[in-house]
Structure formats: C-alpha cells, structure tokens
Write an enzyme that holds these catalytic residues in place. Structure first.
Site, PDB file in Angstrom:
ATOM      1  N   LYS A  43       0.776  -1.206   0.034  1.00 18.13           N
ATOM      2  CA  LYS A  43      -0.085  -0.117  -0.084  1.00 18.13           C
ATOM      3  C   LYS A  43       0.825   1.127  -0.020  1.00 18.13           C
ATOM      4  O   LYS A  43       0.400   2.307   0.245  1.00 18.13           O
ATOM      5  CB  LYS A  43      -0.866  -0.072   1.309  1.00 18.13           C
ATOM      6  CG  LYS A  43      -1.941  -1.034   1.348  1.00 18.13           C
ATOM      7  CD  LYS A  43      -2.416  -1.800  -0.013  1.00 18.13           C
ATOM      8  CE  LYS A  43      -3.460  -0.968  -0.747  1.00 18.13           C
ATOM      9  NZ  LYS A  43      -3.714  -1.708  -1.911  1.00 18.13           N
ATOM     10  N   HIS A  98       7.449  -7.121  -2.178  1.00 16.65           N
ATOM     11  CA  HIS A  98       7.147  -6.500  -0.865  1.00 16.65           C
ATOM     12  C   HIS A  98       8.267  -7.257   0.355  1.00 16.65           C
ATOM     13  O   HIS A  98       8.008  -7.190   1.476  1.00 16.65           O
ATOM     14  CB  HIS A  98       5.689  -6.838  -0.270  1.00 16.65           C
ATOM     15  CG  HIS A  98       4.835  -6.299  -1.039  1.00 16.65           C
ATOM     16  ND1 HIS A  98       4.747  -4.712  -1.457  1.00 16.65           N
ATOM     17  CD2 HIS A  98       3.293  -6.695  -1.680  1.00 16.65           C
ATOM     18  CE1 HIS A  98       3.760  -4.527  -2.331  1.00 16.65           C
ATOM     19  NE2 HIS A  98       2.898  -5.638  -2.340  1.00 16.65           N
ATOM     20  N   SER A 128      -4.979   2.989   4.002  1.00 18.74           N
ATOM     21  CA  SER A 128      -5.131   2.356   2.479  1.00 18.74           C
ATOM     22  C   SER A 128      -5.384   0.775   2.434  1.00 18.74           C
ATOM     23  O   SER A 128      -5.862   0.021   1.889  1.00 18.74           O
ATOM     24  CB  SER A 128      -3.713   2.772   1.696  1.00 18.74           C
ATOM     25  OG  SER A 128      -3.882   2.073   0.526  1.00 18.74           O
TER      26      SER A 128
END
Ligand code: A3P
Length: 286
Positions: A43, A98, A128
């Site tokens: 995010k 990530h 988010s």
C-alpha cells in the site's frame, strides 16, 4: 478457507497469492544484473511503480501499459504468477517485491540489480491497507479500524511490521544500487520523480518523454486503464464495489480516519520502533 495465511520466516502471507512453491521459486530466482526492483511495503505505491518503471526503461513506449495487466507486466517476485510469465518479460526486466530485505534471494545480493525503495507515511499506509482488506476477498476481514491498528502495529498483517520493513531496507550493503523516494514526493511532483528514476537507471529521458510518462501515470489516467486498475481481476478475488484498488491516491487521507486517541497510540508505537533506526522519518510522528 480462501483467507488462509502462511507463516513464512516470521511474516504472514495470504495463500491465495503465495504458495510454498512460489516462495521456493523466489528463493531460487536468478536475478540478472540488468533487473530493476521496485520495493515497497504493501500500500505504498507498488502499482504506481508498475506503471512508471516500464515506461522509464523503454523510453516512453506506452504499448506495455496498454496491453499487459500490471501483474504480468511487472510481476511480484514472491507471487505464484511470476513463474508463468517470466519468459515473456520485457528486457530489461522490472519486478516488484514486498519482501523484507532479509528475505531477498542470494542471487539478488551477488547481482548488480538496482532497487527503488518507495516509502509512504505509515498513517496513510494503514488507512489504505484497511480499505484494501475490505475489497481483497483473499484477506481476513480487518474488523474495526481500532482492531486493525493493533494488528498493524504488532505486525500481524501481510509482510509483517511496517517499521521492520523500512529499517531493513535502509541498512543494506547495496550502496549506489538503491535509491529512496517517498510516495509523498511522487504525489507532489511526479515529473521530478520520473526524472530521478531516469537518472538513477541511466536513461537520460528528454523533458518531453518525462512529461508524457508522468501524464500516463497520473492517478486519473491509471484509474481508467483496465490494465492498471485491477478491474480485470475476478470479483471473488478483489471487489472494487467494496472499495476501488485505486482508491484516493493522495497524501494525508489519514486525517479523515484517525481519532486523537488512535493518533497518539499509533505515533507513540512508531516512535518507539524507530528509536533503533539509523534514520529519521520524513513525516511528523507526534
Ligand atoms: P490509497 O488507498 O490511499 O488511495 P499499492 O499499489 O502499494 O497497493 O498502493 C496502493 C495505493 O497507491 C492506493 O492508495 C492507491 O490509490 C495509490 N496509488 C496508485 N496509483 C497511484 C497514482 N498514480 N497516484 C497516486 N496514488 C496512487
């Protein structure tokens, strides 16, 4: 169930996106010297980098962002899909991940691959992420924002603690192979950000091309591009009726969601975690 998670070296991952095989594939992945990684905590602007990177690398040719969905155009190192599309990737390859720094594969460390690390104000990251958990059917229901805040601060969310991620990627041995930028810098002046990417990747793009890239990577343009807004994903996986993937695209939306008590709790927890960091955050954590 479809919202199952696995524990992978101390972080939680949703089984829908990752499997034992995909993680093994990532561990053994052969990174090339010419590869470029955009690294983010979830995010923080991943999909944005999936749009920008191919254009910077190919000198502004719009074909890939108009014809290939973002997850196949710039795949995630750790997701199931990579093995299926790896042979079709444009050269030089752009990837996203990530992963915390400590989980990057051995070949990444011995390669000359470059990294752009995008960091976002954690107050906006959690907001988010909260909305993302509502629309992503493969993720656990986030509960109330208050409940979700506990999980986020304790790292009981995808890819673990935000603070561990940013600290890990700050203290690396990558030297000039890594550049840092914030989501907020990109939101404030996208052409300037694109120019920095172009310089970092040795591309020397003209002002005209930089402007063109920035225009095509604006929130507005991306939101209407079905190759970039995740609308091609089945609704059982991501449901934009609940919350669109390209939701607001601004810095500072947290102010609409935090109570003063939550702000105090959040900032004090982040400050405490950052005591052991070698750098200070560019946002107020008061
Ligand atoms: P919001 O939920 O705050 O709107 P990721 O791709 O890492 O999952 O990050 C998603 C976040 O980046 C969402 O934030 C999304 O709207 C925002 N985003 C994606 N593309 C953007 C763009 N072109 N400009 C600004 N924000 C963008």
């Amino acid at each position: 169930s479809s919202t199952e998670y696995i524990q992978y070296h101390g972080i939680l991952l949703p089984l829908q996106a990752h499997s034992k095989e995909s993680l093994e594939y990532a561990e053994n992945f052969s990174v090339k010297d010419t590869d470029v990684f955009a690294v983010t905590y979830p995010k923080s602007g991943t999909i944005w980098m999936q749009e920008i990177l191919p254009l910077v690398l190919n000198g502004g040719d719009l074909t890939p962002i108009q014809t290939i969905p973002n997850w196949d155009r710039v795949p995630w190192l750790e997701e199931k899909r990579l093995a299926m599309v790896v042979d079709q990737l444009a050269s030089p390859r752009a990837l996203v991940t990530h992963f915390p720094y400590r989980l990057m594969p051995p070949s990444f460390h011995t390669s000359k691959a470059k990294v752009i690390y995008v960091m976002r104000n954690p107050k906006d990251v959690i907001v988010s992420s909260y909305f993302f958990h509502q629309m992503a059917e493969f993720l656990e229901d986030p509960g109330t924002f208050d409940e979700f805040m506990d999980k986020f601060l304790e790292g009981r969310v995808l890819f673990g603690k935000w603070t561990d991620h940013v600290k890990g990627w700050r203290d690396t041995e990558l030297g000039d192979r890594i550049m840092y930028i914030t989501y907020e810098e990109m939101a404030k002046d996208l052409p300037a950000a694109v120019r920095r990417f172009s310089d970092f990747l040795g591309r020397n793009l003209s002002e005209e091309v930089i402007q063109k890239i920035a225009e095509h990577c604006s929130f507005k343009t991306m939101k209407t591009n079905k190759m970039s807004n995740f609308s091609l994903v089945p609704k059982e996986y991501m449901n934009p009726d609940k919350s669109p993937f390209l939701r607001k695209g601004v810095a500072g939306d947290w102010e609409n969601h935090f109570s003063s008590e939550q702000l105090a709790r959040f900032t004090s927890a982040i400050r405490k975690e950052m005591e052991s960091a070698s750098f200070s955050l560019p946002w107020s954590m008061e």
